[in-house]
Enzyme design. Sequence first.
Site, PDB file in Angstrom:
ATOM      1  N   PHE A 121       0.959  -0.973   0.025  1.00 17.30           N
ATOM      2  CA  PHE A 121       0.062   0.057   0.188  1.00 17.30           C
ATOM      3  C   PHE A 121       0.889   1.423   0.075  1.00 17.30           C
ATOM      4  CE2 PHE A 121      -4.294   1.185   1.189  1.00 17.30           C
ATOM      5  CZ  PHE A 121      -4.995   0.279   0.433  1.00 17.30           C
ATOM      6  N   GLN A 235      -7.654  14.756   3.953  1.00 13.92           N
ATOM      7  CA  GLN A 235      -7.011  13.838   2.712  1.00 13.92           C
ATOM      8  C   GLN A 235      -8.099  13.599   1.669  1.00 13.92           C
ATOM      9  OE1 GLN A 235      -6.333   9.512   3.351  1.00 13.92           O
ATOM     10  NE2 GLN A 235      -4.233  10.239   3.032  1.00 13.92           N
ATOM     11  N   HIS A 237      -8.357  11.350  -1.308  1.00 13.23           N
ATOM     12  CA  HIS A 237      -7.976  10.233  -1.868  1.00 13.23           C
ATOM     13  C   HIS A 237      -7.749  10.411  -3.296  1.00 13.23           C
ATOM     14  CE1 HIS A 237      -7.922   6.009  -2.739  1.00 13.23           C
ATOM     15  NE2 HIS A 237      -7.736   5.512  -1.729  1.00 13.23           N
ATOM     16  N   LEU A 251     -15.241   5.716  -3.843  1.00 16.18           N
ATOM     17  CA  LEU A 251     -14.001   5.185  -3.610  1.00 16.18           C
ATOM     18  C   LEU A 251     -13.588   3.996  -4.588  1.00 16.18           C
ATOM     19  CD1 LEU A 251     -11.421   5.850  -1.903  1.00 16.18           C
ATOM     20  CD2 LEU A 251     -11.917   3.995  -0.364  1.00 16.18           C
ATOM     21  N   GLU A 254      -7.141   1.970  -3.103  1.00 15.55           N
ATOM     22  CA  GLU A 254      -5.862   1.633  -3.490  1.00 15.55           C
ATOM     23  C   GLU A 254      -5.085   0.526  -3.521  1.00 15.55           C
ATOM     24  OE1 GLU A 254      -3.970   4.676  -0.550  1.00 15.55           O
ATOM     25  OE2 GLU A 254      -1.943   3.506  -0.665  1.00 15.55           O
ATOM     26  N   ARG A 310      -0.926   9.449  -0.723  1.00 18.91           N
ATOM     27  CA  ARG A 310      -1.849   9.842  -1.089  1.00 18.91           C
ATOM     28  C   ARG A 310      -1.796  11.255  -1.549  1.00 18.91           C
ATOM     29  NH1 ARG A 310      -6.355   6.529   2.528  1.00 18.91           N
ATOM     30  NH2 ARG A 310      -6.156   4.497   1.519  1.00 18.91           N
ATOM     31  N   HIS A 376     -11.990  12.353   1.504  1.00 21.33           N
ATOM     32  CA  HIS A 376     -11.948  10.984   1.890  1.00 21.33           C
ATOM     33  C   HIS A 376     -11.710  10.715   3.378  1.00 21.33           C
ATOM     34  CE1 HIS A 376     -11.194   6.568   1.719  1.00 21.33           C
ATOM     35  NE2 HIS A 376     -10.090   6.521   2.198  1.00 21.33           N
ATOM     36  N   ARG A 411      -2.389  10.733   6.146  1.00 24.14           N
ATOM     37  CA  ARG A 411      -2.698   9.420   6.728  1.00 24.14           C
ATOM     38  C   ARG A 411      -1.902   8.604   5.724  1.00 24.14           C
ATOM     39  NH1 ARG A 411      -6.307   5.479   6.121  1.00 24.14           N
ATOM     40  NH2 ARG A 411      -7.873   6.809   5.311  1.00 24.14           N
TER      41      ARG A 411
END
Lengths: 598, 245
Positions: A121, A235, A237, A251, A254, A310, A376, A411
């Site tokens: 990730f 954030q 995304h 969404l 990821e 991100r 996000h 994050r």
Amino acid sequence: MEDFETIECDVLVVGAGGAGLRAAIAASEYGAKVALVSKSLLGKAHTVMAEGGVAAALGNVDERDNWKIHFRDTIRGSKNLANWEMAKIHAEKAPDRVRELERWGAVFDRTEEGKISQRNFGGHRYPRLAHVGDRTGLEIIRTLQDYAVHMENIEVFMECTVSDILKSDNRTVGALAYYRSSGKLVVFEAGSVILATGGIGKAYRITSNSWEYTGDGHALAYLAGADLIDMEFVQFHPTGMVWPPSVKGTLVTEGVRGDGGILVNSEGERFMFNYIPDVFAAETAKSEEEANSWLKGEEGAMRPPELLTRDVVARAIMTEVKEGRGSPHGGAFLDIASRQSPDYIRRKLPSMYHQFKELATLDITKEPMEVGPTTHYMMGGIKVEANTAASTIPGLYAAGEAAAGMHGANRLGGNSLSDLLVFGKIAGQCAANYAQENSKVSPHGKEIKKSIENTLEPFEDGDENPYQIHQELQEIMESHAGIVRTGEELEKGIRKLEKLEKRLPEMYAKGERKYNPGWHLCLDLHNMIITSLALSRAALERTESRGAHTRLDYPDYDDELGKVNMIVRPGPGGMSVVKSPLLKMPTELNDYVLKEVV
Amino acid sequence: MKRKIRLQRGEPNNLRLDEFEIKVETGMVVLDAIHLIQATEAPDLAIRWNCKAGKCGSCSAEVNGEPKLTCMTRLSDYPEDQTLTVQPMKTFPLIKDLVTDVSWNYEVNRQITPYQHTEGTGDPIMFQAEVDRVQEFRKCIECFLCQDVCHVLRSHDMKDEFAGPRFMIRTAGLEMHPLDQGERLEHLRDDHGIGLCNITKCCTYACPEHIGITDNAIIPMKERVVDEYYDPLKWLWNMVTGKSN
């Protein structure tokens, strides 16, 4: 005064997503009588939408992984702004919290040796995310839910919304709430209160968040006098759906990139190679060849640039679109079809397969997806102590997305599920302890009366449609406090928000109190405006670009601002923003952050 | 383009179908249409929803009489000139408009013996092939559409005798877990009435997660119950040894 029911408990947990459930379990194990209040039905909270996985340095797939590297990745990803104590506790405890879920019945995907499998990730040095296909959040919430409902001293109140925190002598003593289905009121008298209410995404138009994400905990804490921090860091995304319009923002995990998916512009260029920041240069592939050897799993291979953090990927997609290299609907192409077999894609990304098939009539095993940034996650929130999850108000605790400090300016994916498990547990234990050690105080009748009046106010005459106000709010946040910001735009946005705030008392709720979404929205909007103002004002003060906060008028890091958090708190003249120095990180930990291998 | 949509509104004993005309945008789903109506014409219109991405299972309803997640049902799936009708799930008591009281399901879940882990040293070892089936059942998003269409619950209202397909797969997911030690078969037979399912597979057809509810969960669990309680040799053995069912 209106009738209300009274419920007594030791610990009131507001919110029943992962953090709230984990907190309730911990408080109950500690012997507390717990009231768990959920805005939705149980098991529907936003945790259910978490897809890619839960980050924990189990070292099952790459044995070089350990908590120190996880700590390092988290601090680097946060652009050095995370609370190091929280990041350390989180990295140390996450593996235990994941193993514990397995003992409670969770069934993660397995490695060939039969251990919990872990996937790559963004921003994580090694494959670290324990996962279940692309529905990890569902697995976690269901496991916690089934565990919690069998505990004798947890009582669950579904479709019940807290509208006010009740205080007595500067201490939290309970809350006023209403049952959504009946519209009846209930006062919870509690020894301590945990806010686990999630995020704020519904203040934006393009968002991956559900209706519940209206900043309730942020606003309730602020109104109770608690400090909020890092509110400027939202954030975005990088990969939300961009087409068709009705699902814009939904969404795209990821995990698509973690499993080899690449980002391509309209000219067919794999553009992420052009956006590698210096801090990640040593661990990121510089060419397609290097990146391909990673996909083949070759030892020592460098990670593809699609797996940068991100904030970096979201800005890169935006830049490509702005410079005329976007996809037909204003995004980038995300291609997994040419990278993995259809079988693999359907097995590892089943809900993505169905989502595109059903909502966009697109087969992701054959064609690339179109994706673009979507609101996000809220890094900012209630300021808490790392070891206790206590806010700055006695008796008030916070965990999960509503709390802040853990993620700083950005994050890492997978760190939210682990965050809510680690700090949910800590919050539950410490809130239970507080309730046991302090004798209970009942809320004052006068305060209850005032709260009830505020809660029922929308039924009085007015001429503003709350749905219209919500739409205007979303437009303001989207255009003035979005992914790129300037001082001028933020100031304009703040002025518009202030005007909008003045119109709130004119909102009306038509109809009866029974299951009335118009009324609920009127109340939620008060919370959204407070959080939006806190966010915009903190963003105005941070005159630099860092992590998720990008200022076109201040494009670089400012070293001095890199040493402070912005705190938003109610002051005598209204909302105030003050700078607060970061905790100094011990040298030993700082060394971990600087090293490539720990 | 415009199209007509009819929504069931009101509370028990005072029901009506209200017709609205909405402007359709590309890709719109039924839930979008409902939200549009809410924002412009009927602010107090009750609909339960959360994620709007087919992951939470909140927005279940009956669209033209069929069980659907309204967030995953596109308006373009229906002919443009056809008036769509959206009604609440019939099997559960109505609260208001499109929202029903599904709390019974949560009570049933609490009756199921929870997961009981096989304690051992070190991390549990389970292989993917062993957990594939369990993972299939754990995909369930609790939309309760399977409960809604199940004849035993819908037509005969036997909620006291039958737990419904959702909890058949819940139980199967526990019973087939390689490391679970719980005993649930007696409960499944006596209290949750697995024998009442007559395998019409309506639940399987309704499942938006495409879980093989009947074939993969209910039938194997029926077989386990039969093996445990209706095997003549076992019955004889139990008689002789004094064990009872």
